[in-house]
Design an enzyme around this catalytic site. Structure first.
Site, PDB file in Angstrom:
ATOM      1  N   ALA A  32    -106.039  53.618 -51.604  1.00 39.82           N
ATOM      2  CA  ALA A  32    -105.064  52.648 -52.116  1.00 39.82           C
ATOM      3  C   ALA A  32    -104.596  51.624 -51.099  1.00 39.82           C
ATOM      4  CB  ALA A  32    -103.841  53.395 -52.656  1.00 39.82           C
ATOM      5  N   SER A  66    -120.062  51.540 -59.912  1.00 35.80           N
ATOM      6  CA  SER A  66    -120.714  50.341 -59.377  1.00 35.80           C
ATOM      7  C   SER A  66    -121.874  49.978 -60.278  1.00 35.80           C
ATOM      8  CB  SER A  66    -121.227  50.593 -57.959  1.00 35.80           C
ATOM      9  OG  SER A  66    -122.072  49.539 -57.535  1.00 35.80           O
ATOM     10  N   SER A 106    -124.942  58.262 -56.337  1.00 35.84           N
ATOM     11  CA  SER A 106    -123.571  58.772 -56.420  1.00 35.84           C
ATOM     12  C   SER A 106    -122.795  58.092 -57.544  1.00 35.84           C
ATOM     13  CB  SER A 106    -122.854  58.590 -55.079  1.00 35.84           C
ATOM     14  OG  SER A 106    -122.559  57.224 -54.817  1.00 35.84           O
ATOM     15  N   LYS A 107    -122.990  56.793 -57.719  1.00 37.43           N
ATOM     16  CA  LYS A 107    -122.256  56.069 -58.751  1.00 37.43           C
ATOM     17  C   LYS A 107    -122.834  56.348 -60.138  1.00 37.43           C
ATOM     18  CE  LYS A 107    -119.208  54.194 -56.084  1.00 37.43           C
ATOM     19  NZ  LYS A 107    -117.770  54.568 -56.184  1.00 37.43           N
ATOM     20  N   GLY A 154     -93.385  49.904 -52.896  1.00 40.49           N
ATOM     21  CA  GLY A 154     -92.844  50.556 -54.083  1.00 40.49           C
ATOM     22  C   GLY A 154     -93.483  51.869 -54.476  1.00 40.49           C
ATOM     23  N   TYR A 177    -126.172  55.728 -52.495  1.00 43.56           N
ATOM     24  CA  TYR A 177    -124.977  55.151 -53.119  1.00 43.56           C
ATOM     25  C   TYR A 177    -125.198  54.985 -54.618  1.00 43.56           C
ATOM     26  CZ  TYR A 177    -121.344  51.689 -54.190  1.00 43.56           C
ATOM     27  OH  TYR A 177    -120.287  51.014 -54.743  1.00 43.56           O
ATOM     28  N   ASN A 184    -110.803  55.678 -56.852  1.00 45.41           N
ATOM     29  CA  ASN A 184    -111.305  54.423 -56.302  1.00 45.41           C
ATOM     30  C   ASN A 184    -112.011  54.598 -54.955  1.00 45.41           C
ATOM     31  OD1 ASN A 184    -111.261  51.387 -55.639  1.00 45.41           O
ATOM     32  ND2 ASN A 184    -109.971  52.261 -54.045  1.00 45.41           N
TER      33      ASN A 184
END
Length: 238
Positions: free
Chosen positions: A10, A128, A144-145, A45, A141, A76
């Site tokens: 984040a 992705s 994995s996605k 916040g 990659y 994410n």
């Protein structure tokens, strides 16, 4: 339903924009590895933050998730590496799979307890377009996605009757520091990449964040198990 939203990764790029957009949706919790940047989220916040290395210590998030009653999970955080498989370091292969696949699965397991008790929940996995189409020299990659897409479909089926939705957003080239760094690692220039994108532009992090906001809304309660391509037309062809 009061939303208690956990965003992983984040503190920068797509994850930070998601975090900022989620502040208008409910209580937002941030998870990342950098303690200093997490403290910045508290100023913005965040209800609470957790320093956690998803590669090596994902289990440390369990108590945080269940104690805070998290009922929205945005997976994410992820690792990208540009390399032909024949040249790929085996430890990097394991790192990508553990961060991009195992961690979202384990975190999803942790949040489901709260979601099933409340008969409501939302899980959004950031995938992705490479997991849809494949990307040469990023095969691990891409794998994995692609795995996230299959996972999302199956988990959506398992939990549909409890008003829990699970979806994947497959982003194309995104205008972030990480996205631009990945171009430098590749054999192509930004101009060459732009040329094969039908809309001739990169997707913005804000577009991804606002799509997530919609997926959390009651208007999107019928959308589950879906693989949504947000890629400026890249998945269609060129």
């Amino acid at each position: 339903m009061d939303k208690k939203i956990l965003v992983t990764g984040a503190t920068r790029g797509i994850g930070k924009k998601i975090f900022e957009e989620m502040l208008s949706c409910g209580e937002v919790y941030g998870l990342a590895r950098n303690r200093e940047k997490l403290e910045e989220l508290k100023v913005l916040g965040a209800k609470e933050v957790l320093k956690c290395d998803l590669l090596n210590d994902v289990e440390s998030a369990k108590d945080f998730i269940q104690t805070n009653g998290i009922n929205v999970l945005i997976n994410n955080a992820g690792i990208y590496n540009y390399s032909a498989l024949v040249d790929e370091n085996e430890s990097t292969v394991r790192d990508i799979i553990r961060t991009n696949v195992e961690a979202p699965i384990i975190l999803s397991k942790y949040v489901l307890k709260n979601m099933k008790e409340q008969k409501w929940g939302r899980i959004v996995n950031i995938g992705s377009i490479s997991g849809v189409m494949g990307e040469a020299n990023a095969s691990v990659y891409s794998a994995s996605k692609s795995a996230l897409i299959g996972f999302s479909k199956a988990l959506a089926l398992e939990n549909a009757q409890d008003n829990i939705t699970v979806n994947t957003i497959n982003a194309g080239w995104v205008d972030t520091e990480l996205g631009n760094d990945s171009i430098e690692d590749s054999e192509f220039s930004k101009e060459e990449i732009m040329e094969i994108i039908p809309q001739k532009r990169f997707v913005t992090p804000e577009e991804i964040a606002r799509l997530i906001k919609y997926l959390l809304s009651d208007d999107a309660r019928g959308i589950t198990g879906q693989s949504i391509n947000l890629c400026a037309g890249l998945s269609v062809g060129y």
